[in-house]
Design a protein around this motif. Structure first.
Motif, PDB file in Angstrom:
ATOM      1  N   GLU A  63       0.501  -1.290   0.485  1.00 58.18           N
ATOM      2  CA  GLU A  63       0.318   0.182   0.527  1.00 58.18           C
ATOM      3  C   GLU A  63       0.658   1.403  -0.138  1.00 58.18           C
ATOM      4  O   GLU A  63      -0.117   2.098  -0.629  1.00 58.18           O
ATOM      5  CB  GLU A  63      -1.044   0.110   1.331  1.00 58.18           C
ATOM      6  N   THR A  64       1.893   1.172   0.380  1.00 56.22           N
ATOM      7  CA  THR A  64       2.867   2.245   0.287  1.00 56.22           C
ATOM      8  C   THR A  64       3.055   3.062  -0.590  1.00 56.22           C
ATOM      9  O   THR A  64       3.917   3.676  -0.703  1.00 56.22           O
ATOM     10  CB  THR A  64       4.117   1.663   1.630  1.00 56.22           C
ATOM     11  N   ASP A 115       2.281   2.109  -3.379  1.00 59.61           N
ATOM     12  CA  ASP A 115       1.563   2.641  -4.072  1.00 59.61           C
ATOM     13  C   ASP A 115       0.338   3.833  -4.380  1.00 59.61           C
ATOM     14  O   ASP A 115       0.707   4.929  -5.540  1.00 59.61           O
ATOM     15  CB  ASP A 115       0.005   1.364  -4.108  1.00 59.61           C
ATOM     16  N   GLY A 116       1.081   4.170  -2.717  1.00 56.42           N
ATOM     17  CA  GLY A 116       0.547   5.888  -2.451  1.00 56.42           C
ATOM     18  C   GLY A 116       1.398   6.110  -2.776  1.00 56.42           C
ATOM     19  O   GLY A 116       1.089   7.932  -3.408  1.00 56.42           O
ATOM     20  N   LEU A 117       3.112   5.924  -2.595  1.00 57.99           N
ATOM     21  CA  LEU A 117       3.505   7.022  -3.613  1.00 57.99           C
ATOM     22  C   LEU A 117       4.338   7.212  -5.282  1.00 57.99           C
ATOM     23  O   LEU A 117       4.285   7.390  -5.463  1.00 57.99           O
ATOM     24  CB  LEU A 117       5.242   6.458  -3.080  1.00 57.99           C
ATOM     25  N   ALA A 118       3.516   5.907  -5.468  1.00 60.54           N
ATOM     26  CA  ALA A 118       3.965   5.282  -6.882  1.00 60.54           C
ATOM     27  C   ALA A 118       2.875   6.897  -7.546  1.00 60.54           C
ATOM     28  O   ALA A 118       2.976   7.448  -8.153  1.00 60.54           O
ATOM     29  CB  ALA A 118       3.912   4.128  -7.518  1.00 60.54           C
ATOM     30  N   ALA A 119       1.296   6.718  -6.662  1.00 56.52           N
ATOM     31  CA  ALA A 119       0.379   7.383  -7.296  1.00 56.52           C
ATOM     32  C   ALA A 119       0.818   8.689  -7.641  1.00 56.52           C
ATOM     33  O   ALA A 119       0.148   9.534  -8.736  1.00 56.52           O
ATOM     34  CB  ALA A 119      -0.741   7.212  -6.474  1.00 56.52           C
ATOM     35  N   VAL A 120       1.697   9.493  -6.677  1.00 55.37           N
ATOM     36  CA  VAL A 120       1.572  11.248  -6.537  1.00 55.37           C
ATOM     37  C   VAL A 120       3.250  11.217  -7.074  1.00 55.37           C
ATOM     38  O   VAL A 120       4.178  12.709  -7.233  1.00 55.37           O
ATOM     39  CB  VAL A 120       1.211  11.468  -5.839  1.00 55.37           C
ATOM     40  N   ASP A 154       9.468  19.140  -3.721  1.00 59.92           N
ATOM     41  CA  ASP A 154       7.632  19.400  -3.813  1.00 59.92           C
ATOM     42  C   ASP A 154       6.619  19.579  -2.413  1.00 59.92           C
ATOM     43  O   ASP A 154       7.309  18.708  -1.951  1.00 59.92           O
ATOM     44  CB  ASP A 154       7.530  18.561  -5.052  1.00 59.92           C
ATOM     45  N   PRO A 155       6.261  20.295  -1.183  1.00 55.49           N
ATOM     46  CA  PRO A 155       6.054  19.802  -0.373  1.00 55.49           C
ATOM     47  C   PRO A 155       5.092  19.699  -0.306  1.00 55.49           C
ATOM     48  O   PRO A 155       4.519  18.410   0.354  1.00 55.49           O
ATOM     49  CB  PRO A 155       5.025  21.615  -0.129  1.00 55.49           C
ATOM     50  N   GLU A 156       3.969  19.051  -1.399  1.00 55.98           N
ATOM     51  CA  GLU A 156       2.456  18.282  -1.442  1.00 55.98           C
ATOM     52  C   GLU A 156       3.534  17.499  -2.107  1.00 55.98           C
ATOM     53  O   GLU A 156       3.030  16.070  -0.690  1.00 55.98           O
ATOM     54  CB  GLU A 156       1.858  18.685  -2.538  1.00 55.98           C
ATOM     55  N   ARG A 157       4.245  16.333  -2.560  1.00 61.86           N
ATOM     56  CA  ARG A 157       4.664  15.278  -2.399  1.00 61.86           C
ATOM     57  C   ARG A 157       5.172  14.578  -1.285  1.00 61.86           C
ATOM     58  O   ARG A 157       5.847  13.635  -1.253  1.00 61.86           O
ATOM     59  CB  ARG A 157       5.707  15.627  -4.179  1.00 61.86           C
ATOM     60  N   LEU A 158       5.723  15.912  -0.463  1.00 59.45           N
ATOM     61  CA  LEU A 158       6.642  15.320   0.471  1.00 59.45           C
ATOM     62  C   LEU A 158       5.798  15.313   1.019  1.00 59.45           C
ATOM     63  O   LEU A 158       6.313  14.081   2.558  1.00 59.45           O
ATOM     64  CB  LEU A 158       8.083  16.391   1.136  1.00 59.45           C
ATOM     65  N   ASP A 159       4.735  16.026   1.721  1.00 58.24           N
ATOM     66  CA  ASP A 159       4.147  15.477   2.526  1.00 58.24           C
ATOM     67  C   ASP A 159       2.820  13.912   2.262  1.00 58.24           C
ATOM     68  O   ASP A 159       2.906  13.172   3.362  1.00 58.24           O
ATOM     69  CB  ASP A 159       2.061  16.615   2.653  1.00 58.24           C
ATOM     70  N   ASN A 160       3.072  14.010   1.086  1.00 59.47           N
ATOM     71  CA  ASN A 160       2.510  12.828   0.909  1.00 59.47           C
ATOM     72  C   ASN A 160       3.444  11.333   1.373  1.00 59.47           C
ATOM     73  O   ASN A 160       3.258  10.615   1.697  1.00 59.47           O
ATOM     74  CB  ASN A 160       2.343  12.631  -0.534  1.00 59.47           C
ATOM     75  N   ALA A 161       4.928  11.689   0.864  1.00 64.60           N
ATOM     76  CA  ALA A 161       5.120  10.772   1.050  1.00 64.60           C
ATOM     77  C   ALA A 161       5.528  10.589   2.564  1.00 64.60           C
ATOM     78  O   ALA A 161       6.009   9.123   3.129  1.00 64.60           O
ATOM     79  CB  ALA A 161       7.281  11.143   0.592  1.00 64.60           C
ATOM     80  N   ALA A 162       6.009  12.069   3.015  1.00 60.79           N
ATOM     81  CA  ALA A 162       6.136  11.351   4.947  1.00 60.79           C
ATOM     82  C   ALA A 162       4.908  11.059   5.298  1.00 60.79           C
ATOM     83  O   ALA A 162       5.407  10.208   6.740  1.00 60.79           O
ATOM     84  CB  ALA A 162       6.021  12.733   5.350  1.00 60.79           C
ATOM     85  N   LEU A 163       3.620  10.579   4.880  1.00 55.85           N
ATOM     86  CA  LEU A 163       2.601  10.321   5.432  1.00 55.85           C
ATOM     87  C   LEU A 163       2.399   8.284   5.196  1.00 55.85           C
ATOM     88  O   LEU A 163       1.907   8.374   6.229  1.00 55.85           O
ATOM     89  CB  LEU A 163       1.049  10.421   5.075  1.00 55.85           C
ATOM     90  N   TRP A 164       2.786   8.303   4.163  1.00 52.04           N
ATOM     91  CA  TRP A 164       3.349   7.135   3.533  1.00 52.04           C
ATOM     92  C   TRP A 164       4.313   5.996   4.139  1.00 52.04           C
ATOM     93  O   TRP A 164       3.981   5.073   4.586  1.00 52.04           O
ATOM     94  CB  TRP A 164       2.991   6.533   2.688  1.00 52.04           C
ATOM     95  N   LEU A 165       5.320   6.927   4.917  1.00 53.22           N
ATOM     96  CA  LEU A 165       6.123   6.531   5.707  1.00 53.22           C
ATOM     97  C   LEU A 165       5.864   6.002   6.764  1.00 53.22           C
ATOM     98  O   LEU A 165       6.040   5.053   7.494  1.00 53.22           O
ATOM     99  CB  LEU A 165       6.891   7.305   6.204  1.00 53.22           C
ATOM    100  N   ARG A 166       4.571   7.254   7.192  1.00 50.32           N
ATOM    101  CA  ARG A 166       4.214   6.874   8.968  1.00 50.32           C
ATOM    102  C   ARG A 166       4.001   5.831   9.000  1.00 50.32           C
ATOM    103  O   ARG A 166       2.983   5.307  10.424  1.00 50.32           O
ATOM    104  CB  ARG A 166       3.605   8.638   8.944  1.00 50.32           C
TER     105      ARG A 166
END
Length: 300
Positions: A17-18, A20-25, A31-43
């Motif tokens: 799932e992680t 997939d979540g990273l690859a989606a964006v 890039d603040p949006e992509r950084l936030d997304n990556a941090a969320l999935w790592l958490r």
């Protein structure tokens, strides 16, 4: 020092799932949006306290029957997700001084006591254990050419801290420097690494913290080894290519490798000195400084 990211989320995500979540964006830590997304999935991946044990057991059960290149990186690293687009995911094992592996192999095998920066940005999360310690520094990458012994006036100490369980940090390429020290007990971190096509040509340095100088470039790649071998074999095409690269390659590190390779074929002191004199005027600050040092060595 690396940026600490305060992010609470108690959702548990699997490794698949992680990914997939990273690859989606995509992954781009600038890039603040992509950084936030990556941090969320790592958490979320870090919230799953069972998955890494399951991965290790599965690997041991296979007895490394699968291609070793799929999981190789450096000795204490487990490749959880091989390069996919512009990212991959690792688990790093950090032994304490009480661990036999550290006593047997020494701290250098685990990059302990080696002050360095990174030529890529990455997210890291303390997953298990008290975490390794680091002395953190920052410097201005743009001010240095990268030759051994070069002064780094901007290098400054920030703090000593450790990557505690649950702590989430962004290491910034060419800015954050750290000297790592053993964890107080065996620890594990999870990393999302950002990769680009240019990464192999970007320099990573070891630092002399006492003198505030560059100790060496530690990011050499296979292309430099190939040119050295080709020149050593003495083919006319290889010599011509090394000559062109020495003067015009966009990577200063590659230019230096070519000059070194050509110098290795010089028949005598006079020829080597003449070659390094030519290198000093070849249009690269890094090569000029290294060439001057080589000529000084010849004079001894």
């Amino acid at each position: 020092m690396p940026r600490v990211i305060e992010l609470f989320d108690d959702t548990v995500a699997s490794l698949a799932e992680t990914c997939d979540g990273l690859a989606a964006v995509g992954v781009d830590f600038d890039d603040p949006e992509r950084l936030d997304n990556a941090a969320l999935w790592l958490r979320r991946l870090g919230n799953d306290k069972q998955f890494l044990g399951d991965v290790l057991v599965a690997e041991l059960a296979q007895r490394h029957r699968e291609d070793v290149l799929d999981s190789s990186y450096v000795p204490q690293v487990v490749m959880l997700a091989p390069p996919n687009g512009n990212f991959f995911i690792l688990a790093n094992l950090w032994p304490s001084t009480d661990e036999h592996m550290l006593r047997a192999s020494g701290g250098t095998s685990f990059v302990y006591g080696l002050p360095h920066d990174h030529n890529f940005s990455f997210l890291t999360l303390g997953y298990f254990g008290p975490g390794y310690w680091s002395d953190y520094y920052e410097y201005d990458y743009a001010e240095v050419a990268g030759h051994a012994g070069e002064a780094v006036p901007s290098l400054r100490f920030v703090e000593r801290s450790r990557l505690e369980e649950g702590k989430l940090m962004l290491y910034r390429a060419h800015r954050d420097v750290h000297a790592q020290h053993p964890a107080d007990a065996l620890s594990v971190s999870l990393n999302i690494m950002h990769t680009t096509g240019a990464q192999g040509w970007l320099d990573q340095y070891r630092f002399d913290l006492d003198q505030r100088r560059i100790g060496a470039i530690v990011s050499g790649g296979p292309t430099e080894a190939f040119i050295r071998i080709a020149v050593g074999l003495g083919g006319a095409e290889a010599l011509a290519l090394a000559g062109r690269f020495a003067h015009h390659h966009p990577s200063d590190r590659m230019r230096l490798a070519c000059w070194d390779a050509l110098a290795g074929r010089a028949p005598d002191f006079v020829a080597r000195d003449a070659l390094w004199r030519e290198a000093e005027c070849a249009g690269s600050r890094l090569v000029a400084a290294e060439a001057k040092a080589r000529r000084a060595e010849l004079a001894v």
